[in-house]
Design an enzyme around this catalytic site. Structure first.
Site, PDB file in Angstrom:
ATOM      1  N   GLY A  99       0.862  -1.179   0.000  1.00  0.00           N
ATOM      2  CA  GLY A  99       0.000   0.000   0.000  1.00  0.00           C
ATOM      3  C   GLY A  99       0.891   1.219   0.000  1.00  0.00           C
ATOM      4  O   GLY A  99       1.838   1.286  -0.774  1.00  0.00           O
ATOM      5  N   SER A 131       5.542  -5.624  -1.549  1.00  0.00           N
ATOM      6  CA  SER A 131       5.533  -4.219  -1.958  1.00  0.00           C
ATOM      7  C   SER A 131       6.038  -3.355  -0.786  1.00  0.00           C
ATOM      8  O   SER A 131       7.182  -3.532  -0.364  1.00  0.00           O
ATOM      9  CB  SER A 131       4.134  -3.841  -2.432  1.00  0.00           C
ATOM     10  OG  SER A 131       4.140  -2.575  -3.038  1.00  0.00           O
ATOM     11  N   ALA A 132       5.219  -2.461  -0.230  1.00  0.00           N
ATOM     12  CA  ALA A 132       5.657  -1.657   0.919  1.00  0.00           C
ATOM     13  C   ALA A 132       6.190  -2.543   2.044  1.00  0.00           C
ATOM     14  O   ALA A 132       7.140  -2.179   2.736  1.00  0.00           O
ATOM     15  CB  ALA A 132       4.496  -0.806   1.427  1.00  0.00           C
ATOM     16  N   HIS A 168       8.289  -3.440  -7.511  1.00  0.00           N
ATOM     17  CA  HIS A 168       7.624  -3.068  -8.776  1.00  0.00           C
ATOM     18  C   HIS A 168       8.617  -2.426  -9.745  1.00  0.00           C
ATOM     19  O   HIS A 168       8.266  -1.487 -10.466  1.00  0.00           O
ATOM     20  CB  HIS A 168       6.491  -2.061  -8.557  1.00  0.00           C
ATOM     21  CG  HIS A 168       5.484  -2.433  -7.518  1.00  0.00           C
ATOM     22  ND1 HIS A 168       4.384  -3.219  -7.778  1.00  0.00           N
ATOM     23  CD2 HIS A 168       5.396  -2.114  -6.198  1.00  0.00           C
ATOM     24  CE1 HIS A 168       3.669  -3.357  -6.670  1.00  0.00           C
ATOM     25  NE2 HIS A 168       4.258  -2.709  -5.696  1.00  0.00           N
ATOM     26  N   GLU A 209       8.030  -7.049 -10.992  1.00  0.00           N
ATOM     27  CA  GLU A 209       6.785  -7.721 -10.603  1.00  0.00           C
ATOM     28  C   GLU A 209       6.905  -9.222 -10.885  1.00  0.00           C
ATOM     29  O   GLU A 209       7.676  -9.634 -11.738  1.00  0.00           O
ATOM     30  CB  GLU A 209       5.593  -7.101 -11.339  1.00  0.00           C
ATOM     31  CG  GLU A 209       5.446  -5.617 -11.008  1.00  0.00           C
ATOM     32  CD  GLU A 209       4.006  -5.147 -10.870  1.00  0.00           C
ATOM     33  OE1 GLU A 209       3.119  -5.675 -11.552  1.00  0.00           O
ATOM     34  OE2 GLU A 209       3.766  -4.226 -10.051  1.00  0.00           O
TER      35      GLU A 209
END
Lengths: 253, 253
Positions: A99, A131-132, A168, A209
């Site tokens: 997020g 991700s985060a 990403h 990704e």
């Protein structure tokens, strides 16, 4: 130390967490973690399902629970606990969702979780992030792609690995896409070159990704279907192949 | 107060500053500013022409000088001054270039320039910014698109307007481009929605490329060829047409 650091939860046009759920299952199985006692940190999810906070955390927890239920995993979000530090201390594994990295880091600091999570993972509890959630396993948040919607008390993160991940990671767009968009602007490599200019001592791993880092003690294996780009100040970038095993300095093991 | 807040220096495949140089010329002419005494703040330019700092600032200054020389403007970069506060105090106009907003804000704070620049502009000296340079005219850096390569002492900026600009605002990619890239991830609107969730009191102006805000006292005119998107928490976004004149609450003037 056992960590699974995933670039992205969901590949383009696939169901939520479809590509990484088996990886998470395999990782926890190898770590011999029972399915219960997994604490989920949802702080990056500020607008999940279009909901404002704190409802967004509930939606986020539900979404992850649903995606991971077929693996027999039971996760509980830390926002339900009155004492988040105690929740971390008693957890069997820590899972940190993606997020907005700035909100995630801000709330981690507010809840004084840097040291408890770090100790927990150094003591052997498995860590799963995407991700985060992968970004915060690094020394600092500095290689996030996110918008700084809030100022954290510090950019310091869990500092479990000595390099920065850029999740990403994207390659420059092909000419025809740039032509279609007619939008200038720098490539991801340009941005990371700016980071390296100001922070020449640290290496950046561009995690594309559909890929992830599987960390066991000081050995890292690249999982997934795509190469990883290793970028250092003043040196040519190096591409690492899936299933390669390397140390924290990116030397082959 | 006189400000020209430009989204981007250079349009896709055009020469450097081609689209905005005439705008800058017209703006300074209307402000009756002589061509000399313009102080340029290059702190966002951490890797201009592939050079590391501080050489990057020299390259940046030269590039802007060359682009604006045909307008008869003489600019001098603040990095040449031993006392940057004095340089601001004695300037006839302030120009802030684009690049990395975090480095820009970090150096502005280190050099204690927030209050001097703010006072100077409030007292009537013209302000010209593009990209990061427009972002820092806002209350905080929170709506930048840049990578947080360094942690500034604070996210606070010059706070000359009461809303946030998102420079280089982009609309969601068309389906065929997403298909070609096979890259998920949120749209710019999604990111700004996250900002608005955490900061519901403030408005965000999505300034598309090839557009600028021309501010005279409390009147703002949208310049350039594209609409501007005004985004507020819990309200539908509104599009404003070029040459519209509005106040700081985006009410028509």
């Amino acid at each position: 130390m056992r960590m699974l650091l995933i670039s992205n939860s969901t590949n383009y046009k696939e169901p939520y967490m479809q590509w990484c759920a088996p990886l998470i299952g395999g990782f926890l199985k190898q770590a011999k973690t029972a399915g219960d006692g997994i604490i989920f940190i949802p702080y990056a999810g500020v607008k999940i399902g279009g909901k404002d906070l704190p409802a967004s955390y509930d939606v986020y927890e539900e979404r992850v629970k649903t995606a991971l239920a077929p693996l027999g995993l039971e996760i509980k979000s830390i926002h339900h606990f009155g004492d988040p530090v105690k929740a971390v201390n008693e957890a069997k594994a820590i899972m940190v969702g993606g997020g907005n990295t700035f909100h995630l880091v801000s709330e981690i600091h507010k809840n004084k979780l840097i040291e408890p999570v770090r100790r927990k993972i150094m003591e052997g509890a498995p860590y799963i992030g995407w991700s985060a959630g992968s970004n915060v396993a690094c020394p600092r948040l500095c290689t996030t792609n996110d918008m700084p919607i809030v100022m954290p008390e510090s950019f310091k993160c869990f500092d479990l690995i000595p390099f920065q991940i850029n999740p990403h990671f994207t390659d420059p767009y092909p000419q025809e896409i740039n032509d279609a968009l007619r939008h200038g602007g720098e490539s991801r490599q340009d941005r990371i070159d700016e980071f390296l200019t100001v922070n020449p001592q640290i290496t950046v791993a561009g995690l594309r990704e559909a890929s992830a880092l599987w960390v066991e003690d000081c050995a890292v294996t690249l999982k997934g279907s795509r190469d990883m780009r290793v970028m250092r100040h003043g040196k040519p970038a190096v591409e690492i192949k899936p299933e390669s095993k390397f140390d924290f300095a990116f030397q082959k093991k």
